[in-house]
Scaffold this motif. Sequence first.
Motif, PDB file in Angstrom:
ATOM      1  N   UNK A  14       0.849  -1.184   0.000  1.00 45.96           N
ATOM      2  CA  UNK A  14       0.000   0.000   0.000  1.00 45.96           C
ATOM      3  C   UNK A  14       0.893   1.245   0.000  1.00 45.96           C
ATOM      4  N   UNK A  15       0.673   2.144  -0.952  1.00 44.84           N
ATOM      5  CA  UNK A  15       1.413   3.401  -0.996  1.00 44.84           C
ATOM      6  C   UNK A  15       0.522   4.442  -0.345  1.00 44.84           C
ATOM      7  N   UNK A  16       0.860   4.846   0.867  1.00 44.69           N
ATOM      8  CA  UNK A  16      -0.055   5.634   1.692  1.00 44.69           C
ATOM      9  C   UNK A  16       0.422   7.087   1.842  1.00 44.69           C
ATOM     10  N   UNK A  17      -0.410   8.007   1.395  1.00 44.74           N
ATOM     11  CA  UNK A  17      -0.115   9.436   1.583  1.00 44.74           C
ATOM     12  C   UNK A  17      -0.427   9.825   3.023  1.00 44.74           C
ATOM     13  N   UNK A  18       0.445  10.649   3.606  1.00 41.43           N
ATOM     14  CA  UNK A  18       0.258  11.125   4.976  1.00 41.43           C
ATOM     15  C   UNK A  18       0.213  12.652   4.992  1.00 41.43           C
TER      16      UNK A  18
END
Length: 288
Positions: A14-18
């Motif tokens: 999962x490529x998760x933006x924060x």
Amino acid sequence: MKNSSIPEQSGVLYIVATPIGNLEDITQRALNIFQQVDLIAAEDTRHSGLLLSHYGIKKPFFALHDHNEQQKAAVLVEKLQQGQNIALVSDAGTPLISDPGFHLVRHCRQAGIKIVPIPGACAAITALCSSGIASDRFCFEGFLPAKTKARCDKLAALLDEPRTLIFYESTHRILDTLADMQQVFGGERYIVMAREITKTWETIYGASLNELIAWLAEDSNRIKGEIVLVVEGKTAESSDDEISPQALKLFTLLAQELPLKKAAAIVAECFEYKKNTLYQYGLAHFKN
């Protein structure tokens, strides 16, 4: 038909933006993913640990940054192939946008690992949409080179770019970068500086390069923090005055023997051109 080369138990990356500042900008989906995954690959485990701690989430971390990504990507791919689900995060914003992650994602693609992007904050897009500069077509250039010569060469290559330009810049280089932009693009080029976006001291200021540099000189606090520069592209109105064949011939000859600024000054005086117009032309068309 299912790809037989992908193990049945393979996990998901999962490529998760924060958030880029305000912690409330995290998405509910991102928080759900953090709760579900087995491991979080983070640029700075301490920094990301503070974010997860804020939301009461405890997960093991794996350090993945610019200095080790190419070596460690294979380790994470192996974990994914063994069935672990992994979340990839950067210090702030969307991973891979001037942040680590490219090598890992490429390795996962090659290995047939499923990749799921979890969208969210991105400083470049946030600055662009608040700039008032054309957003239908734009170029994201990330960080410019640290050395003046390389930085000016890069800017010269972008001189005639009609699309909006977006750059990231640091506090300790912002004044040098703006001075180089002023020299290459000309002082009248319009620019928006977005600083500390979503944070307490958020500032979004638009002006010509000349005016922006003067405004920053009034208060040293105005250059502090994370900075995004949104620069108006080359327009018909801002294009160089046409240089006559005679002036161009003299300029070409002088530039072979003299520093470019000196050659531009001589031709400007002889033919009544603006010195900066000639200088910008020289940067864009003459090889150093």
